[in-house]
Design a protein around this motif. Structure first.
Motif, PDB file in Angstrom:
ATOM      1  N   VAL A   1     -31.072  32.281 -19.573  1.00 20.09           N
ATOM      2  CA  VAL A   1     -32.535  32.272 -19.448  1.00 20.09           C
ATOM      3  C   VAL A   1     -33.009  33.474 -18.645  1.00 20.09           C
ATOM      4  O   VAL A   1     -34.002  34.125 -18.995  1.00 20.09           O
ATOM      5  CB  VAL A   1     -33.027  30.950 -18.826  1.00 20.09           C
TER       6      VAL A   1
ATOM      7  N   LEU B   1     -42.001  31.836 -23.151  1.00 14.57           N
ATOM      8  CA  LEU B   1     -43.216  31.457 -22.426  1.00 14.57           C
ATOM      9  C   LEU B   1     -43.796  32.640 -21.663  1.00 14.57           C
ATOM     10  O   LEU B   1     -44.988  32.687 -21.402  1.00 14.57           O
ATOM     11  CB  LEU B   1     -42.930  30.311 -21.462  1.00 14.57           C
TER      12      LEU B   1
ATOM     13  N   THR C   1     -51.424  29.124 -18.914  1.00 17.47           N
ATOM     14  CA  THR C   1     -50.798  28.825 -20.199  1.00 17.47           C
ATOM     15  C   THR C   1     -49.292  28.707 -20.047  1.00 17.47           C
ATOM     16  O   THR C   1     -48.671  27.798 -20.605  1.00 17.47           O
ATOM     17  CB  THR C   1     -51.136  29.940 -21.216  1.00 17.47           C
TER      18      THR C   1
ATOM     19  N   VAL D   1     -37.179  29.244 -23.684  1.00 17.61           N
ATOM     20  CA  VAL D   1     -37.904  29.155 -22.432  1.00 17.61           C
ATOM     21  C   VAL D   1     -38.496  30.514 -22.066  1.00 17.61           C
ATOM     22  O   VAL D   1     -39.629  30.584 -21.637  1.00 17.61           O
ATOM     23  CB  VAL D   1     -36.984  28.650 -21.309  1.00 17.61           C
TER      24      VAL D   1
ATOM     25  N   LEU E   1     -40.674  17.212 -22.429  1.00 18.90           N
ATOM     26  CA  LEU E   1     -40.091  16.869 -23.728  1.00 18.90           C
ATOM     27  C   LEU E   1     -38.569  16.943 -23.695  1.00 18.90           C
ATOM     28  O   LEU E   1     -37.887  16.118 -24.313  1.00 18.90           O
ATOM     29  CB  LEU E   1     -40.648  17.787 -24.819  1.00 18.90           C
ATOM     30  N   GLY E   2     -38.032  17.903 -22.977  1.00 17.92           N
ATOM     31  CA  GLY E   2     -36.582  17.994 -22.842  1.00 17.92           C
ATOM     32  C   GLY E   2     -35.996  16.804 -22.106  1.00 17.92           C
ATOM     33  O   GLY E   2     -34.968  16.252 -22.499  1.00 17.92           O
TER      34      GLY E   2
ATOM     35  N   THR F   1     -44.718  21.179 -20.359  1.00 18.80           N
ATOM     36  CA  THR F   1     -44.563  20.416 -21.601  1.00 18.80           C
ATOM     37  C   THR F   1     -43.127  20.495 -22.099  1.00 18.80           C
ATOM     38  O   THR F   1     -42.539  19.482 -22.493  1.00 18.80           O
ATOM     39  CB  THR F   1     -45.536  20.935 -22.679  1.00 18.80           C
ATOM     40  N   ALA F   2     -42.547  21.675 -22.087  1.00 18.01           N
ATOM     41  CA  ALA F   2     -41.161  21.843 -22.529  1.00 18.01           C
ATOM     42  C   ALA F   2     -40.208  21.052 -21.643  1.00 18.01           C
ATOM     43  O   ALA F   2     -39.269  20.410 -22.139  1.00 18.01           O
ATOM     44  CB  ALA F   2     -40.782  23.320 -22.532  1.00 18.01           C
ATOM     45  N   LEU F   3     -40.439  21.052 -20.343  1.00 19.57           N
ATOM     46  CA  LEU F   3     -39.591  20.305 -19.417  1.00 19.57           C
ATOM     47  C   LEU F   3     -39.676  18.801 -19.673  1.00 19.57           C
ATOM     48  O   LEU F   3     -38.658  18.112 -19.757  1.00 19.57           O
ATOM     49  CB  LEU F   3     -39.980  20.623 -17.975  1.00 19.57           C
TER      50      LEU F   3
ATOM     51  N   ARG G   1     -48.508  25.357 -18.201  1.00 15.05           N
ATOM     52  CA  ARG G   1     -48.688  24.174 -19.055  1.00 15.05           C
ATOM     53  C   ARG G   1     -47.598  24.082 -20.117  1.00 15.05           C
ATOM     54  O   ARG G   1     -47.030  23.015 -20.352  1.00 15.05           O
ATOM     55  CB  ARG G   1     -50.066  24.198 -19.717  1.00 15.05           C
ATOM     56  N   ALA G   2     -47.298  25.193 -20.758  1.00 11.30           N
ATOM     57  CA  ALA G   2     -46.258  25.188 -21.793  1.00 11.30           C
ATOM     58  C   ALA G   2     -44.888  24.892 -21.191  1.00 11.30           C
ATOM     59  O   ALA G   2     -44.084  24.156 -21.774  1.00 11.30           O
ATOM     60  CB  ALA G   2     -46.249  26.523 -22.527  1.00 11.30           C
ATOM     61  N   GLY G   3     -44.606  25.441 -20.022  1.00  6.94           N
ATOM     62  CA  GLY G   3     -43.335  25.180 -19.346  1.00  6.94           C
ATOM     63  C   GLY G   3     -43.199  23.723 -18.946  1.00  6.94           C
ATOM     64  O   GLY G   3     -42.143  23.114 -19.111  1.00  6.94           O
TER      65      GLY G   3
END
Length: 94
Positions: free
Chosen positions: A75, A4, A12, A1, A23-24, A19-21, A15-17
């Motif tokens: 984290v 990122l 960016t 995490v 998918l998790g 997406t990771a959330l 959006r990446a965070g």
């Protein structure tokens, strides 16, 4: 995490965070739908001879609340390391 935070663009990172959330959370979806989602009842004993055992002793049992706190601490520490290194290292702007 924390990786990122390497990006210097807030959009960016967000959006990446996100997406990771998502998918998790999708990994837990089948268990939540079928009704066999009993993670809050899990307990982990502290093994003798570990650093945690030296601090809290035999009688401590780790719960989900303590696991969430452990994850948040990891984290946060990783984010501080990444932010510190990002200031010291030149990053290409893509």
């Amino acid at each position: 995490v924390a990786v990122l935070l390497l990006s210097r663009r807030p959009g960016t990172v967000l959006r990446a965070g996100a997406t990771a959330l998502v998918l998790g959370l999708l990994g837990y979806l089948p268990f939540a739908i079928t009704g066999t989602f009993a993670m809050s009842e899990m307990r982990w004993p502290v093994s003798p001879g570990t650093w945690a055992w030296l601090i809290v002793g035999d009688e401590f049992t780790s719960t989900w609340a303590s696991r969430v706190g452990q994850a948040a601490g990891a984290v946060l520490l990783a984010a501080l390391v990444v932010l510190s290194l990002r200031r010291r290292m030149p990053m290409p702007s893509a």
